[in-house]
Design an enzyme around this catalytic site. Structure first.
Site, PDB file in Angstrom:
ATOM      1  N   THR A  12      43.328  63.452  48.387  1.00 30.97           N
ATOM      2  CA  THR A  12      43.555  62.744  49.644  1.00 30.97           C
ATOM      3  C   THR A  12      44.566  61.643  49.392  1.00 30.97           C
ATOM      4  O   THR A  12      44.799  61.237  48.253  1.00 30.97           O
ATOM      5  CB  THR A  12      42.233  62.149  50.188  1.00 30.97           C
ATOM      6  OG1 THR A  12      42.470  61.576  51.487  1.00 30.97           O
ATOM      7  CG2 THR A  12      41.686  61.080  49.267  1.00 30.97           C
ATOM      8  N   GLY A  13      45.197  61.159  50.473  1.00 32.76           N
ATOM      9  CA  GLY A  13      46.176  60.091  50.318  1.00 32.76           C
ATOM     10  C   GLY A  13      47.580  60.537  50.664  1.00 32.76           C
ATOM     11  O   GLY A  13      47.776  61.432  51.486  1.00 32.76           O
ATOM     12  N   HIS A  14      48.555  59.931  50.022  1.00 36.18           N
ATOM     13  CA  HIS A  14      49.957  60.277  50.272  1.00 36.18           C
ATOM     14  C   HIS A  14      50.246  61.694  49.775  1.00 36.18           C
ATOM     15  O   HIS A  14      50.379  61.925  48.573  1.00 36.18           O
ATOM     16  CB  HIS A  14      50.883  59.294  49.552  1.00 36.18           C
ATOM     17  CG  HIS A  14      51.323  58.147  50.386  1.00 36.18           C
ATOM     18  ND1 HIS A  14      50.594  56.981  50.483  1.00 36.18           N
ATOM     19  CD2 HIS A  14      52.418  57.972  51.176  1.00 36.18           C
ATOM     20  CE1 HIS A  14      51.235  56.131  51.286  1.00 36.18           C
ATOM     21  NE2 HIS A  14      52.329  56.706  51.724  1.00 36.18           N
ATOM     22  N   GLY A  15      50.358  62.608  50.711  1.00 39.52           N
ATOM     23  CA  GLY A  15      50.561  64.010  50.339  1.00 39.52           C
ATOM     24  C   GLY A  15      51.818  64.256  49.542  1.00 39.52           C
ATOM     25  O   GLY A  15      51.849  65.114  48.652  1.00 39.52           O
ATOM     26  N   ILE A  21      54.833  68.277  56.689  1.00 41.70           N
ATOM     27  CA  ILE A  21      53.688  68.915  56.058  1.00 41.70           C
ATOM     28  C   ILE A  21      53.340  68.142  54.796  1.00 41.70           C
ATOM     29  O   ILE A  21      54.210  67.867  53.965  1.00 41.70           O
ATOM     30  CB  ILE A  21      53.998  70.383  55.676  1.00 41.70           C
ATOM     31  CG1 ILE A  21      54.512  71.171  56.880  1.00 41.70           C
ATOM     32  CG2 ILE A  21      52.768  71.046  55.064  1.00 41.70           C
ATOM     33  CD1 ILE A  21      53.533  71.307  58.002  1.00 41.70           C
ATOM     34  N   GLY A  22      52.088  67.786  54.647  1.00 35.14           N
ATOM     35  CA  GLY A  22      51.644  67.105  53.439  1.00 35.14           C
ATOM     36  C   GLY A  22      51.063  68.076  52.431  1.00 35.14           C
ATOM     37  O   GLY A  22      51.352  69.276  52.438  1.00 35.14           O
ATOM     38  N   ASP A  23      50.203  67.574  51.584  1.00 38.11           N
ATOM     39  CA  ASP A  23      49.626  68.407  50.528  1.00 38.11           C
ATOM     40  C   ASP A  23      48.446  69.247  51.001  1.00 38.11           C
ATOM     41  O   ASP A  23      48.107  70.253  50.380  1.00 38.11           O
ATOM     42  CB  ASP A  23      49.156  67.516  49.369  1.00 38.11           C
ATOM     43  CG  ASP A  23      48.020  66.582  49.789  1.00 38.11           C
ATOM     44  OD1 ASP A  23      48.209  65.848  50.777  1.00 38.11           O
ATOM     45  OD2 ASP A  23      46.967  66.582  49.143  1.00 38.11           O
ATOM     46  N   THR A  48      42.377  62.851  55.354  1.00 37.97           N
ATOM     47  CA  THR A  48      42.008  64.196  54.926  1.00 37.97           C
ATOM     48  C   THR A  48      40.530  64.251  54.628  1.00 37.97           C
ATOM     49  O   THR A  48      39.968  63.307  54.089  1.00 37.97           O
ATOM     50  CB  THR A  48      42.757  64.563  53.616  1.00 37.97           C
ATOM     51  OG1 THR A  48      44.153  64.411  53.803  1.00 37.97           O
ATOM     52  CG2 THR A  48      42.461  65.977  53.169  1.00 37.97           C
TER      53      THR A  48
END
Length: 332
Positions: free
Chosen positions: A239-242, A217-219, A188
């Site tokens: 950023t990272g694991h959504g 879909i992530g964050d 991201t």
């Protein structure tokens, strides 16, 4: 005569004392003024590609431009880079070989726009802004987002570059989905900025986790998760694991913590601690996840924190553009 000399001496001492008192007051006023001076404009963005993104944003900010225009221009740099494998054109595909993009944008008036699972469009951030400015909605997804983008004159393109396709075909040999921290999670660009007028805006854009399920879909396109702006308080992006960011409505949490008196640094740390607590409650291994937050308040103060080492972010202000390694929780 003695009384006259005493009077003159007393008056002189009084004048000196008054002058010293006035000088002290002036020094205190200057000191307080310096402490209260807002550092603006300023722009922050995630990861090392944020340096180039910041340069594009700064061209707008230094010329008294609007923060909203700056963040859109900034994140379009990695979106258009075919060598950047986690954002826009050149991004790694899902497990079916489809490059699907997510993005959102938010301005100082709480106007918001978002697209999710958008294919074939190089600049999803600009489509998100079009959703914000030209529709009665705040989010469009999938084919609906694509049809809207085409109706607005965006060009349909193949976003799967040769190198990403090659990697995907190699992955298909095992089809093992195990994102690697700070590699697959380097997914991201989030950018937040304050312009010379003291107004805040933010943008977030991604191609998401490599080899995800189609439709995941992530964050990043979710206002309040991957991005949040409150022009009275501050802004944050993640950023990272959504999935972990969504679980705590991460960026909204960071901004609300700043509302209640936390510094940007303290707010980021508390949000990460919330993720750590929930991860442990769910008996998950912290070493398998990475989440990083960056935050900016109305005073121009910034901060960042992440689960484990390896996350960095770029800051551009009056003293230049620089990359900073974020402090982190997991030490071993």
């Amino acid at each position: 005569m003695a009384n006259r000399r005493k009077f003159i001496k007393t008056a002189a001492l009084g004048s000196v004392a008054f002058a010293l008192s006035s000088f002290k007051t002036k020094i205190e006023e200057v000191t307080v003024s310096s402490l209260n001076k807002v550092k603006k404009p300023i722009v922050l963005s995630t990861w090392n590609f944020g340096l180039q993104a910041n340069e594009a944003a700064w061209e707008i900010l230094k010329n008294n431009g609007r923060a909203l225009d700056a963040v859109e221009a900034g994140v379009k740099i990695p979106e258009a880079d075919p060598n950047e494998r986690s954002v826009g054109y050149g991004g790694r595909p899902d497990r079916d070989g489809r490059v699907t993009l997510d993005a959102c944008i938010m301005d100082e008036y709480a106007n918001i726009g978002s697209v999710a699972c958008l294919e074939h469009i190089k600049h999803p951030i600009s489509v998100a802004r079009a959703v914000m400015e030209k529709t009665p909605h705040v989010m469009l997804a999938g084919d609906g987002a694509l049809q809207f983008a085409l109706s607005q004159g965006f060009k349909k393109e193949n976003l799967l570059v040769e190198e990403s396709e090659k990697e995907w075909k190699e992955w298909l040999k095992t089809s093992q989905y195990k994102p690697i921290v700070n590699i697959e999670n380097h997914d991201t660009i989030g950018m937040i900025a304050m312009d010379v007028h003291g107004n805040l805006s933010g943008a977030c854009t991604t191609s998401g986790m490599a080899y995800k399920m189609y439709g995941r879909i992530g964050d990043s396109p979710i206002i309040g998760a991957g991005l949040f702006v409150d022009n009275e308080i501050g802004a944050a992006t993640a950023t990272g694991h959504g999935e972990e960011v969504i679980r705590i409505a991460g960026c909204h949490l960071v901004v609300e913590l700043m509302r209640h008196g936390r510094t940007p640094q303290q707010a980021c740390e508390e949000a990460v601690q919330r993720i750590i607590k929930l991860t442990k409650l769910r008996n998950k291994n912290l070493k398998d996840i990475q989440v990083g937050f960056i935050a900016l308040n109305k005073k121009g103060q910034s901060g960042s924190y992440c689960v484990q080492g390896g996350f960095n972010y770029a800051v551009h202000d009056g003293s230049g553009n620089r990359l900073i390694d974020a402090p982190f929780y997991l030490k071993s």
